[in-house]
Design a protein around this motif. Structure first.
Motif, PDB file in Angstrom:
ATOM      1  N   LYS A 181     -20.208 -69.306  45.984  1.00 58.05           N
ATOM      2  CA  LYS A 181     -20.098 -68.720  44.650  1.00 58.05           C
ATOM      3  C   LYS A 181     -18.665 -68.662  44.158  1.00 58.05           C
ATOM      4  CE  LYS A 181     -24.074 -67.819  43.068  1.00 58.05           C
ATOM      5  NZ  LYS A 181     -24.349 -68.307  41.722  1.00 58.05           N
ATOM      6  N   GLY A 182     -18.506 -68.573  42.855  1.00 59.13           N
ATOM      7  CA  GLY A 182     -17.184 -68.444  42.244  1.00 59.13           C
ATOM      8  C   GLY A 182     -16.781 -66.992  42.081  1.00 59.13           C
ATOM      9  N   LYS A 183     -15.864 -66.772  41.149  1.00 57.70           N
ATOM     10  CA  LYS A 183     -15.246 -65.444  41.033  1.00 57.70           C
ATOM     11  C   LYS A 183     -16.210 -64.326  40.628  1.00 57.70           C
ATOM     12  CE  LYS A 183     -13.712 -65.875  36.282  1.00 57.70           C
ATOM     13  NZ  LYS A 183     -13.242 -66.960  35.512  1.00 57.70           N
ATOM     14  N   THR A 184     -17.389 -64.680  40.088  1.00 57.83           N
ATOM     15  CA  THR A 184     -18.327 -63.634  39.685  1.00 57.83           C
ATOM     16  C   THR A 184     -19.197 -63.148  40.852  1.00 57.83           C
ATOM     17  OG1 THR A 184     -19.972 -65.285  39.043  1.00 57.83           O
ATOM     18  CG2 THR A 184     -18.498 -64.518  37.298  1.00 57.83           C
ATOM     19  N   ALA A 185     -18.931 -63.642  42.054  1.00 55.89           N
ATOM     20  CA  ALA A 185     -19.770 -63.291  43.208  1.00 55.89           C
ATOM     21  C   ALA A 185     -19.969 -61.779  43.387  1.00 55.89           C
ATOM     22  CB  ALA A 185     -19.204 -63.920  44.479  1.00 55.89           C
ATOM     23  N   PRO A 186     -18.894 -60.964  43.342  1.00 53.84           N
ATOM     24  CA  PRO A 186     -19.100 -59.532  43.595  1.00 53.84           C
ATOM     25  C   PRO A 186     -20.092 -58.886  42.626  1.00 53.84           C
ATOM     26  CG  PRO A 186     -16.777 -60.074  43.753  1.00 53.84           C
ATOM     27  CD  PRO A 186     -17.468 -61.291  43.217  1.00 53.84           C
TER      28      PRO A 186
END
Ligand code: SAH
Length: 245
Positions: A181-186
């Motif tokens: 996943k990219g930066k939006t994972a959290p």
């Protein structure tokens, strides 16, 4: 600088790149990566496979990124892995190249992408690889595929709640779903906890990493399958998209 073919360029980059784990730094694996990169550019001219065509970007964003995923897959003899929505073969082809004993299946809805993947594997002499064409939500309702894989990977296919419904039905109880996943994972993870639970999954690990040339973090999310997925899942794709779990 002298002009190198993409094949040779990739081999050199692979040998020189410090982020490639030491056990993968062999000539044989480097050559396979060279073929993967070369074939990607050749077939890209025929059927739009990737927007990324610069050799350095292909190396970091497709190959290195996939090799980082291969590093979390054990080398074991009887390990099976399915890559859902594999596209041009990422992460599935580099994983199969790095882990010759892992039996890798790549799945994609587009038949021509599967042709590209199978041709590439043959040319690169990656024999532990097969691509199959079809939709994940249909395959996972069949006996041959449901809960048959130790690992299921996916990169750039869908948001996590939908992705989990596409992928977790394939995972054996005790196995893992690994979402790249990219930066939006959290935030994706936060609103997927309930859905993951319904599908029999439990978040086990979130590994943050970077690849050169991209300032945004990437994540390997490991979701352990702790109980069978109820027969109601996966639903039809339109339902998943309309009412994510
Ligand atoms: N994983 C690759 C490709 C990402 S593009 C990479 O990271 O480079 C997403 C791919 O998923 C497309 O090739 C598309 O055909 C495939 N795909 C999307 N939904 C799918 C589904 N439900 N079943 C199978 N393949 C699917």
């Amino acid at each position: 600088m002298d002009h190198l073919s993409i094949y040779e360029d990739t081999i050199r980059r692979f040998a020189a790149c410090e982020e490639i784990p030491a056990p993968f730094r062999t000539e044989e694996i480097a050559r396979r990566m060279g073929v993967i990169a070369e074939q990607l550019l050749i077939d890209n001219g025929k059927f739009n496979l990737t927007a990324i065509t610069d050799p350095e970007e292909i190396f970091y964003k497709h190959i290195l990124d996939s090799v980082i995923c291969a590093d979390v897959i054990p080398a074991g003899e009887d390990v099976t892995l399915l890559d859902v929505g594999s596209g041009a073969g990422f992460p599935s082809l580099p994983i199969a190249a790095c882990r010759p004993n892992v039996r890798v299946t790549a799945m994609d809805a587009t038949a021509k992408k599967c042709m590209h993947m199978n041709d590439t594997a043959a040319t690169a002499q990656i024999s532990n690889f097969a691509a199959v064409s079809g939709r994940a939500e249909e395959f996972s309702r069949t006996k041959l595929y449901r809960e048959q894989f130790d690992f299921v990977t996916a990169r750039a296919v869908a948001r996590l709640p939908i992705l989990a419904e596409l992928c977790l039905p394939f995972v054996k109880v005790g196995g893992c779903f690994i979402a790249m996943k990219g930066k939006t994972a959290p935030e994706e993870l936060e609103y997927s906890i309930h859905g993951l639970q319904k599908l029999g999954g439990k978040v086990e690990d979130s590994r943050k990493y970077f690849v050169p040339g991209d300032e945004n973090p990437r994540y390997l999310l490991t979701i352990r399958k702790i109980s069978p997925t109820p027969a109601a899942y996966p639903r039809q794709y339109a339902q998943m998209a309309k009412k994510p779990l």
